[in-house]
Motif scaffolding. Structure first.
Motif, PDB file in Angstrom:
ATOM      1  N   ILE A 148     -14.577  27.893 -16.213  1.00  0.00           N
ATOM      2  CA  ILE A 148     -15.449  28.768 -15.431  1.00  0.00           C
ATOM      3  C   ILE A 148     -14.977  28.783 -13.983  1.00  0.00           C
ATOM      4  O   ILE A 148     -14.631  27.739 -13.415  1.00  0.00           O
ATOM      5  CB  ILE A 148     -16.920  28.322 -15.523  1.00  0.00           C
ATOM      6  CG1 ILE A 148     -17.833  29.368 -14.882  1.00  0.00           C
ATOM      7  CG2 ILE A 148     -17.143  26.951 -14.910  1.00  0.00           C
ATOM      8  CD1 ILE A 148     -19.304  29.148 -15.184  1.00  0.00           C
ATOM      9  N   SER A 149     -14.930  29.982 -13.407  1.00  0.00           N
ATOM     10  CA  SER A 149     -14.399  30.120 -12.058  1.00  0.00           C
ATOM     11  C   SER A 149     -15.115  31.231 -11.310  1.00  0.00           C
ATOM     12  O   SER A 149     -15.502  32.245 -11.892  1.00  0.00           O
ATOM     13  CB  SER A 149     -12.898  30.411 -12.113  1.00  0.00           C
ATOM     14  OG  SER A 149     -12.365  30.618 -10.817  1.00  0.00           O
ATOM     15  N   ALA A 150     -15.299  31.048  -9.997  1.00  0.00           N
ATOM     16  CA  ALA A 150     -15.876  32.063  -9.125  1.00  0.00           C
ATOM     17  C   ALA A 150     -14.793  32.580  -8.186  1.00  0.00           C
ATOM     18  O   ALA A 150     -13.741  31.954  -8.007  1.00  0.00           O
ATOM     19  CB  ALA A 150     -17.043  31.495  -8.328  1.00  0.00           C
ATOM     20  N   ASP A 151     -15.065  33.728  -7.563  1.00  0.00           N
ATOM     21  CA  ASP A 151     -14.079  34.353  -6.695  1.00  0.00           C
ATOM     22  C   ASP A 151     -13.675  33.472  -5.523  1.00  0.00           C
ATOM     23  O   ASP A 151     -12.523  33.468  -5.107  1.00  0.00           O
ATOM     24  CB  ASP A 151     -14.627  35.689  -6.148  1.00  0.00           C
ATOM     25  CG  ASP A 151     -14.826  36.709  -7.267  1.00  0.00           C
ATOM     26  OD1 ASP A 151     -14.168  36.564  -8.305  1.00  0.00           O
ATOM     27  OD2 ASP A 151     -15.628  37.635  -7.085  1.00  0.00           O
ATOM     28  N   ASP A 152     -14.635  32.721  -4.978  1.00  0.00           N
ATOM     29  CA  ASP A 152     -14.324  31.913  -3.803  1.00  0.00           C
ATOM     30  C   ASP A 152     -13.640  30.600  -4.152  1.00  0.00           C
ATOM     31  O   ASP A 152     -13.226  29.856  -3.263  1.00  0.00           O
ATOM     32  CB  ASP A 152     -15.596  31.637  -2.995  1.00  0.00           C
ATOM     33  CG  ASP A 152     -16.691  30.992  -3.830  1.00  0.00           C
ATOM     34  OD1 ASP A 152     -16.404  30.583  -4.976  1.00  0.00           O
ATOM     35  OD2 ASP A 152     -17.827  30.896  -3.342  1.00  0.00           O
ATOM     36  N   GLY A 153     -13.525  30.286  -5.425  1.00  0.00           N
ATOM     37  CA  GLY A 153     -12.812  29.082  -5.841  1.00  0.00           C
ATOM     38  C   GLY A 153     -13.619  27.804  -5.762  1.00  0.00           C
ATOM     39  O   GLY A 153     -13.135  26.742  -6.159  1.00  0.00           O
ATOM     40  N   VAL A 154     -14.848  27.853  -5.242  1.00  0.00           N
ATOM     41  CA  VAL A 154     -15.669  26.635  -5.170  1.00  0.00           C
ATOM     42  C   VAL A 154     -16.058  26.186  -6.571  1.00  0.00           C
ATOM     43  O   VAL A 154     -15.971  25.004  -6.913  1.00  0.00           O
ATOM     44  CB  VAL A 154     -16.916  26.868  -4.303  1.00  0.00           C
ATOM     45  CG1 VAL A 154     -17.809  25.634  -4.312  1.00  0.00           C
ATOM     46  CG2 VAL A 154     -16.511  27.215  -2.875  1.00  0.00           C
ATOM     47  N   ILE A 155     -16.510  27.128  -7.382  1.00  0.00           N
ATOM     48  CA  ILE A 155     -16.771  26.839  -8.798  1.00  0.00           C
ATOM     49  C   ILE A 155     -15.481  27.106  -9.555  1.00  0.00           C
ATOM     50  O   ILE A 155     -15.068  28.252  -9.719  1.00  0.00           O
ATOM     51  CB  ILE A 155     -17.918  27.714  -9.335  1.00  0.00           C
ATOM     52  CG1 ILE A 155     -19.219  27.402  -8.594  1.00  0.00           C
ATOM     53  CG2 ILE A 155     -18.102  27.488 -10.836  1.00  0.00           C
ATOM     54  CD1 ILE A 155     -20.393  28.260  -9.002  1.00  0.00           C
ATOM     55  N   ASN A 156     -14.847  26.051 -10.010  1.00  0.00           N
ATOM     56  CA  ASN A 156     -13.548  26.164 -10.675  1.00  0.00           C
ATOM     57  C   ASN A 156     -13.365  24.930 -11.558  1.00  0.00           C
ATOM     58  O   ASN A 156     -12.666  23.987 -11.191  1.00  0.00           O
ATOM     59  CB  ASN A 156     -12.435  26.270  -9.626  1.00  0.00           C
ATOM     60  CG  ASN A 156     -11.126  26.761 -10.218  1.00  0.00           C
ATOM     61  OD1 ASN A 156     -11.117  27.554 -11.168  1.00  0.00           O
ATOM     62  ND2 ASN A 156     -10.017  26.305  -9.683  1.00  0.00           N
TER      63      ASN A 156
END
Length: 230
Positions: A148-156
């Protein structure tokens, strides 16, 4: 508050009852006799020293626990960062050819004709594609089922699917005991994300890692910039 005593033999009980006693007497000799018998409290530094050592020990223990917790958080964050660097790559977004539009304004004959410069129409680029090496991940832990990943890279993070909802609360994906835990699917769901809805859990860490950023979706501005998770 005063107390009148006519019998000096009762002074000893008064001394035991009260801390500070002032004696007014016309029979000084009798009063002096009983005043000499008043026991004086010995000043003992042993109790103070014990309390000082106790509170110092509490402070040292609390400081040690705080440092240990901070190191544990850092260890978990470094483990996930290192894992992401080794198994996750993002392909360059494909640039679509731009379309050129020519706008011409025709003016009356008595005025000079003017032609506006070509306007480049911006075409949105396709988002970068996330490529994950699941062969490496499953070799580390067979419970890993997604990333799972978010655009800002915090959730990765990798996503695991265990046999209960307790183990990965305080274990990293490699099995290390750590308060960061893991991002994990509710064990009651079918594997392969075939259910209509799937619940995924993660800690709301105070240092901003794991799923802490999900609380930011309460603001419209953050939602507009992070509409989806991969």
């Amino acid at each position: 508050m005063g107390e009148f005593i006519s019998d000096f033999s009762k002074l000893e009980k008064v001394f035991e009852k009260y801390e500070n006693v002032i004696v007014f007497s016309c029979e000084n000799e009798k009063a002096r006799k009983y005043l000499k018998k008043k026991p004086r409290r010995k000043k003992s530094g042993a109790g103070t020293l014990v309390l000082l050592i106790f509170f110092l020990g509490v402070m040292l223990f609390s400081g040690w626990k705080l440092i240990a917790s901070q190191r544990e958080y850092e260890q978990g964050s470094q483990t996930y960062e290192s894992l992401a660097q080794s198994v996750v790559t993002r392909t360059e977004p494909k640039k679509e050819p731009s379309v050129t539009q020519m706008e011409v304004t025709i003016l009356p004959p008595e005025t000079q004709q003017e032609q506006e410069a070509p306007v480049q129409e911006q075409t949105p680029t396709a988002p970068a594609e996330l490529v994950v090496d699941f062969d490496v991940l499953t070799a580390i832990n067979k419970d890993i089922v997604a990333w799972i990943s978010a655009d800002d890279g915090v959730i990765n993070y990798p996503v695991v699917h265990g046999s209960d909802n307790d183990y990965y609360l305080n274990h990293l994906v490699d099995g290390t005991v750590n308060k960061n835990g893991s991002i994990f699917v509710d064990f009651r769901h079918a594997r392969g994300f075939t259910d209509r809805n799937t619940f995924i859990y993660g800690h709301n860490m105070l240092n901003g890692t794991m799923f802490a950023n999900l609380s930011l979706y309460g603001t419209a501005g953050y939602y507009e910039q992070h509409r989806s998770l991969e």
